[in-house]
Scaffold this motif. Structure first.
Motif, PDB file in Angstrom:
ATOM      1  N   VAL A 137     -22.325  71.717  55.780  1.00 34.31           N
ATOM      2  CA  VAL A 137     -21.338  71.144  55.416  1.00 34.31           C
ATOM      3  C   VAL A 137     -20.442  73.037  55.195  1.00 34.31           C
ATOM      4  O   VAL A 137     -19.974  73.411  54.597  1.00 34.31           O
ATOM      5  CB  VAL A 137     -20.873  70.136  54.375  1.00 34.31           C
ATOM      6  CG1 VAL A 137     -18.985  70.175  54.518  1.00 34.31           C
ATOM      7  CG2 VAL A 137     -21.590  69.460  53.926  1.00 34.31           C
ATOM      8  N   LEU A 148     -13.537  65.091  51.743  1.00 34.82           N
ATOM      9  CA  LEU A 148     -15.330  65.482  51.960  1.00 34.82           C
ATOM     10  C   LEU A 148     -15.791  64.289  51.219  1.00 34.82           C
ATOM     11  O   LEU A 148     -16.542  63.620  51.561  1.00 34.82           O
ATOM     12  CB  LEU A 148     -15.635  66.419  50.672  1.00 34.82           C
ATOM     13  CG  LEU A 148     -16.885  66.944  50.936  1.00 34.82           C
ATOM     14  CD1 LEU A 148     -17.184  66.899  52.596  1.00 34.82           C
ATOM     15  CD2 LEU A 148     -17.108  68.123  50.353  1.00 34.82           C
ATOM     16  N   ARG A 149     -15.628  63.482  49.551  1.00 34.78           N
ATOM     17  CA  ARG A 149     -16.214  62.470  49.453  1.00 34.78           C
ATOM     18  C   ARG A 149     -16.257  61.137  49.883  1.00 34.78           C
ATOM     19  O   ARG A 149     -17.046  60.752  50.372  1.00 34.78           O
ATOM     20  CB  ARG A 149     -16.156  62.487  47.895  1.00 34.78           C
ATOM     21  CG  ARG A 149     -16.624  61.294  47.386  1.00 34.78           C
ATOM     22  CD  ARG A 149     -15.285  60.095  45.780  1.00 34.78           C
ATOM     23  NE  ARG A 149     -14.064  60.080  46.452  1.00 34.78           N
ATOM     24  CZ  ARG A 149     -13.674  59.816  46.661  1.00 34.78           C
ATOM     25  NH1 ARG A 149     -13.232  60.106  44.875  1.00 34.78           N
ATOM     26  NH2 ARG A 149     -12.121  59.566  46.746  1.00 34.78           N
ATOM     27  N   ASN A 196     -28.308  61.861  56.984  1.00 33.66           N
ATOM     28  CA  ASN A 196     -29.330  63.084  56.274  1.00 33.66           C
ATOM     29  C   ASN A 196     -27.882  64.211  56.430  1.00 33.66           C
ATOM     30  O   ASN A 196     -27.733  64.700  57.610  1.00 33.66           O
ATOM     31  CB  ASN A 196     -29.954  63.338  56.144  1.00 33.66           C
ATOM     32  CG  ASN A 196     -30.269  64.415  54.909  1.00 33.66           C
ATOM     33  OD1 ASN A 196     -29.810  64.810  54.381  1.00 33.66           O
ATOM     34  ND2 ASN A 196     -31.571  65.006  54.821  1.00 33.66           N
ATOM     35  N   VAL A 197     -26.976  64.144  55.335  1.00 35.52           N
ATOM     36  CA  VAL A 197     -26.274  65.713  55.855  1.00 35.52           C
ATOM     37  C   VAL A 197     -26.990  66.957  55.111  1.00 35.52           C
ATOM     38  O   VAL A 197     -27.387  67.018  54.383  1.00 35.52           O
ATOM     39  CB  VAL A 197     -24.904  66.058  55.077  1.00 35.52           C
ATOM     40  CG1 VAL A 197     -23.767  66.628  55.792  1.00 35.52           C
ATOM     41  CG2 VAL A 197     -23.846  64.364  54.713  1.00 35.52           C
ATOM     42  N   PHE A 225     -19.830  69.194  59.676  1.00 36.26           N
ATOM     43  CA  PHE A 225     -21.362  69.082  59.129  1.00 36.26           C
ATOM     44  C   PHE A 225     -22.426  68.607  59.934  1.00 36.26           C
ATOM     45  O   PHE A 225     -22.497  68.929  61.164  1.00 36.26           O
ATOM     46  CB  PHE A 225     -21.185  67.374  58.788  1.00 36.26           C
ATOM     47  CG  PHE A 225     -19.692  66.579  58.571  1.00 36.26           C
ATOM     48  CD1 PHE A 225     -18.512  66.935  58.435  1.00 36.26           C
ATOM     49  CD2 PHE A 225     -19.864  66.664  56.959  1.00 36.26           C
ATOM     50  CE1 PHE A 225     -17.612  66.890  57.719  1.00 36.26           C
ATOM     51  CE2 PHE A 225     -18.835  66.697  56.202  1.00 36.26           C
ATOM     52  CZ  PHE A 225     -17.715  66.298  56.213  1.00 36.26           C
ATOM     53  N   THR A 244     -18.463  61.287  53.710  1.00 40.41           N
ATOM     54  CA  THR A 244     -19.810  62.079  53.618  1.00 40.41           C
ATOM     55  C   THR A 244     -20.484  60.679  52.832  1.00 40.41           C
ATOM     56  O   THR A 244     -21.517  60.017  53.428  1.00 40.41           O
ATOM     57  CB  THR A 244     -19.916  62.809  51.873  1.00 40.41           C
ATOM     58  OG1 THR A 244     -19.564  62.586  50.682  1.00 40.41           O
ATOM     59  CG2 THR A 244     -19.952  64.222  52.525  1.00 40.41           C
ATOM     60  N   GLU A 245     -19.166  59.848  52.491  1.00 39.27           N
ATOM     61  CA  GLU A 245     -20.024  57.871  52.256  1.00 39.27           C
ATOM     62  C   GLU A 245     -20.885  57.798  52.989  1.00 39.27           C
ATOM     63  O   GLU A 245     -20.984  56.754  52.894  1.00 39.27           O
ATOM     64  CB  GLU A 245     -18.818  57.576  51.241  1.00 39.27           C
ATOM     65  CG  GLU A 245     -18.781  57.713  49.308  1.00 39.27           C
ATOM     66  CD  GLU A 245     -17.694  57.112  48.744  1.00 39.27           C
ATOM     67  OE1 GLU A 245     -17.775  57.422  47.273  1.00 39.27           O
ATOM     68  OE2 GLU A 245     -17.114  56.484  48.903  1.00 39.27           O
ATOM     69  N   VAL A 284     -25.793  67.028  60.754  1.00 39.52           N
ATOM     70  CA  VAL A 284     -26.639  65.109  59.651  1.00 39.52           C
ATOM     71  C   VAL A 284     -27.451  65.081  61.070  1.00 39.52           C
ATOM     72  O   VAL A 284     -27.306  65.472  62.407  1.00 39.52           O
ATOM     73  CB  VAL A 284     -25.758  64.175  59.873  1.00 39.52           C
ATOM     74  CG1 VAL A 284     -24.381  64.894  59.879  1.00 39.52           C
ATOM     75  CG2 VAL A 284     -25.334  63.950  62.158  1.00 39.52           C
ATOM     76  N   PHE A 334     -21.038  58.571  55.761  1.00 40.27           N
ATOM     77  CA  PHE A 334     -23.017  59.559  56.550  1.00 40.27           C
ATOM     78  C   PHE A 334     -23.927  58.384  56.117  1.00 40.27           C
ATOM     79  O   PHE A 334     -24.921  57.915  56.043  1.00 40.27           O
ATOM     80  CB  PHE A 334     -22.970  60.898  56.414  1.00 40.27           C
ATOM     81  CG  PHE A 334     -21.967  61.206  56.571  1.00 40.27           C
ATOM     82  CD1 PHE A 334     -20.986  62.702  56.608  1.00 40.27           C
ATOM     83  CD2 PHE A 334     -21.679  61.078  58.864  1.00 40.27           C
ATOM     84  CE1 PHE A 334     -20.655  62.943  57.697  1.00 40.27           C
ATOM     85  CE2 PHE A 334     -21.295  61.699  59.203  1.00 40.27           C
ATOM     86  CZ  PHE A 334     -20.670  62.792  59.066  1.00 40.27           C
ATOM     87  N   ALA A 335     -23.940  58.038  54.564  1.00 43.72           N
ATOM     88  CA  ALA A 335     -24.348  58.203  53.460  1.00 43.72           C
ATOM     89  C   ALA A 335     -24.577  56.515  53.818  1.00 43.72           C
ATOM     90  O   ALA A 335     -26.163  55.990  53.684  1.00 43.72           O
ATOM     91  CB  ALA A 335     -24.340  57.835  51.878  1.00 43.72           C
TER      92      ALA A 335
END
Length: 735
Positions: A693, A676-677, A689-690, A706, A680-681, A708, A683-684
């Protein structure tokens, strides 16, 4: 033979790959990493473990030169998982040996070690074999290891080997650790035993010959041998029973191995006929096996010289388990070939019940050693509760779940997954249905009976009643409260929106954007405004004045016409940018009509879009090929309306910043720590912006959804392409 050769080749290939990267680097003990790995592999090979364990033994250290991603690419995910589990345990050394962390540090080490080893029973074998060679190396170098290493061996690892039935490991680990922790007592005891060695060996040889002759005369085919002597076991008995060395029955012992259980008892009768039995020293571990599965007959008799002699009687199958414990399945379960049938994950070949059994042994070890560590800390009354305040229960797949003491099945369900907690309707503990407020105990297997996932399921308000005892964990209580808070927020938002729309219609200002109205009332967004209106934090008069505008409120007269932005007019048609949500959608040919982006398909510029006139909520805007829109259009084609994106949506908002549109993304991937990390990295990194989830993992496959916020469909496509490059991702698509 072919399987053994293949394993040998795989282990040698792993050693060569490790040596190429690590060279002649050495560890803290001064031994080369490659030499330590080679010796550990030899110890493991005696247990007959599978090839993945042998490869993993070569690749554990040094971690900085052997990255997990490279190991996975070269040797597969299974080997990488074993290496990762071992490295997690090795990192606990610093916590265990940290100054001032004696009781709590040991308890925390124990807890984390349990969770790391619970992933795969083969990690236990790797840990024990690695530590055994470390102690052998220090003994050969005549240089003691760190006291923390010897202490951990004696207090934690040797009891683990005992609990899992690995007696060969247990005895040698104990004797070596004893040698380093108390060298004076060790040398004195060894000297006393050596002085009596010749007489003791002569007596044992004579007793063996006599017993062999009696067994053969009775028609029993048996193997009779002397029992090895282990100094730490002798020392413990001298200390616990307060006896002199000559009074310890372990000094002289025989072992009898026969074919069947019936022959065990026949041999026992012959032993008692030859020598006088000591009644209080008889143990029948065949009728009542030890908790770790050990089975044998133990009896102590008085020999001809009047001194005790211990005799153990067991079958060959019992002896295999007594020597190798859980590892006996790798070595013998499939017959003489010795080919391991366990395959990918631990305990797969032994079946589900056996996997649960060894997990319970691991949990029992954690509890027993934790209590021993706590009771050993004199003057530190907080040590014991630090171990006891956690419990460990099992999922039906033998996954270990750590919970606070007194936790219930509802706590368990929420710990596994929030969605499972919301849908929890019943529970089975060790196969029996129990009330949902039952307090769980370590080692139990818990299965949740859940409602189907419909989107409308949820917890009961009774769960928040502390007198009913449904929920013990603060984490669970917060999740239940969050569900009811979200439900209340959704209801208040809908009720507030309905009130605002009625006022807008009554005042003839349906073109006024919700966001603009929220700004006038001092809110940053429309959602909080709706909630405040529903909860009467914003009165009707205040709302009406905000709708009419600040100028009208100041003059106390009818408001002047609010200047509107120039309309975008399509050729030969009037077109107006809808003001309901500020989403930049044009409804062609109709004025003063609200629009809203449909949640079923979440259109994003420049998607081809189409509108559908709803009852009371303006125009619902869908993607052109939306299945929900197609069904509605079939039922009411007269309510279909032409729509298009306005320039504000395509080029950005009035403040120069690009608009953001919500989009749903679905990702399927092989589940792993950090997945998951990593997603999401991505997307970041793309500055997306998430906002929501949802995750669900079944059979090691994670399904994630997700929501977004994206500026356009092109950016979303580029981001999804990057997500597909994340390790383990199977599919990433827009919903």
């Amino acid at each position: 033979m072919q399987a053994g050769a293949a394993q040998e080749d795989a282990a040698q290939r792993a050693l060569a790959w490790m040596h190429e990267r690590a060279g002649d680097a050495t560890g803290r003990s001064g031994e080369r990493y490659v030499d330590h790995a080679r010796a550990t592999i030899e110890i493991l090979r005696e247990l007959g473990v599978d090839g993945a364990v042998l490869e993993a033994a070569a690749l554990i250290s040094p971690a900085d030169r052997l990255p997990l991603r490279d190991i996975g690419a070269q040797f597969g995910d299974e080997v990488a998982r074993l290496v990762e589990g071992m490295r997690q345990i090795q990192r606990l050394r610093e916590l265990h040996s940290a100054p001032g962390a004696a009781a709590n540090g040991q308890a925390e080490t124990l807890r984390r070690m349990l969770l790391a080893m619970a992933v795969d029973i083969r990690v236990v074998l790797l840990r024990l074999a690695s530590r055994l060679h470390t102690l052998r190396y220090h003994a050969a170098q005549r240089r003691p290891p760190d006291a923390a290493i010897a202490r951990e061996t004696l207090e934690v690892l040797a009891p683990l080997a005992n609990r899992l039935g690995l007696w060969q490991f247990k005895w040698e680990l104990e004797d070596l650790a004893f040698r380093f922790l108390d060298p004076d007592t060790y040398r004195e005891l060894a000297r006393q035993l050596e002085e009596r060695r010749a007489a003791r060996e002569a007596f044992v040889e004579a007793a063996m010959q006599r017993l062999r002759a009696e067994l053969a005369a009775a028609g029993l085919r048996a193997e009779v041998s002397g029992r090895p002597k282990h100094l730490y076991s002798i020392y413990n008995k001298m200390r616990s029973k307060r006896r002199a060395l000559d009074e310890i029955s372990d000094l002289r012992g025989l072992r009898v191995i026969v074919d069947t259980v019936a022959q065990c008892y026949t041999a026992l009768g012959i032993v008692h006929a030859i020598w006088t039995q000591v009644p209080q020293e008889f143990d029948d571990y065949i009728a009542r096996p030890k908790p770790n599965g050990y089975r044998s007959l133990h009896t102590v008799v008085l020999a001809d010289d009047g001194r005790p002699l211990e005799v153990q009687i067991r079958t060959r199958e019992m002896h295999r388990f007594a020597e190798y414990g859980v590892a006996s399945h790798w070595r013998y379960k499939e017959g003489a070939g010795g080919t391991p049938a366990r395959g990918g994950r631990a305990a797969a070949g032994a079946g589900h019940d056996e996997q649960i059994a060894w997990m319970r042994q691991l949990l029992a070890w954690q509890r027993e050693v934790g209590q021993a560590l706590g009771s050993a800390q004199a003057g530190q009354p907080t040590a014991q509760p630090a171990v006891e305040e956690r419990i460990y229960v099992l999922t039906p797949q033998a996954r270990v779940i750590e919970l606070p003491a007194g936790a219930t099945p509802i706590d368990f369900a929420y710990h596994v997954h929030t969605s499972l907690g919301h849908r929890c309707r019943g529970a089975r503990v060790d196969g029996h249905m129990v009330p949902l407020n039952t307090a769980l105990q370590s080692g139990q297997t818990v299965e949740i009976v859940a409602a189907k996932e419909t989107g409308h399921e949820g917890p009961s308000r009774d769960w928040l009643n502390p007198q009913l005892g449904y929920v013990r964990s603060p984490r669970t209580r917060n999740k239940v409260r969050q569900w009811f808070n979200a439900l209340e927020l959704e209801r208040d938002t809908a009720a507030g929106r309905e009130r605002v729309e009625r006022v807008l219609q009554r005042e003839g200002r349906t073109a006024l954007a919700f966001e603009e109205l929220a700004r006038r009332l001092g809110f940053e967004a429309a959602g909080p405004m709706f909630v405040a209106v529903a909860r009467d934090e914003v009165g009707v008069r205040q709302l009406e004045e905000a709708v009419r505008g600040p100028a009208a409120a100041a003059a106390g007269t009818a408001p002047a016409a609010v200047p509107e932005q120039p309309a975008i007019v399509a050729p030969r048609r009037r077109a107006r940018e809808a003001g309901g949500r500020g989403d930049g959608v044009l409804v062609v040919g109709i004025d003063s009509l609200m629009t809203q982006l449909a949640r079923c398909c979440r259109p994003v510029p420049p998607d081809a879009i189409v509108g559908f006139v709803t009852k009371g909520h303006g125009v619902s805007v869908h993607r052109e090929h939306c299945a929900t829109f197609a069904r509605m259009a079939d039922r009411a084609p007269e309510r279909v309306i032409e729509t298009a994106w306005g320039e504000e949506a395509l080029r950005g908002g009035t403040d120069g910043r690009p608009r953001r549109f919500p989009a749903d993304v679905e990702v399927r991937a092989n589940d792993r720590p950090g997945l998951l990390r990593d997603i999401t990295e991505v997307f970041a990194r793309d500055r997306l912006n998430v906002t929501a989830v949802q995750t669900l993992s079944r059979q090691q496959v994670a399904s994630m959804r997700f929501t977004v916020e994206v500026p356009d469909a092109g950016q979303l496509a580029r981001t999804l392409s990057a997500v597909r490059e994340v390790n383990g991702v199977i599919q990433a698509r827009r919903r």
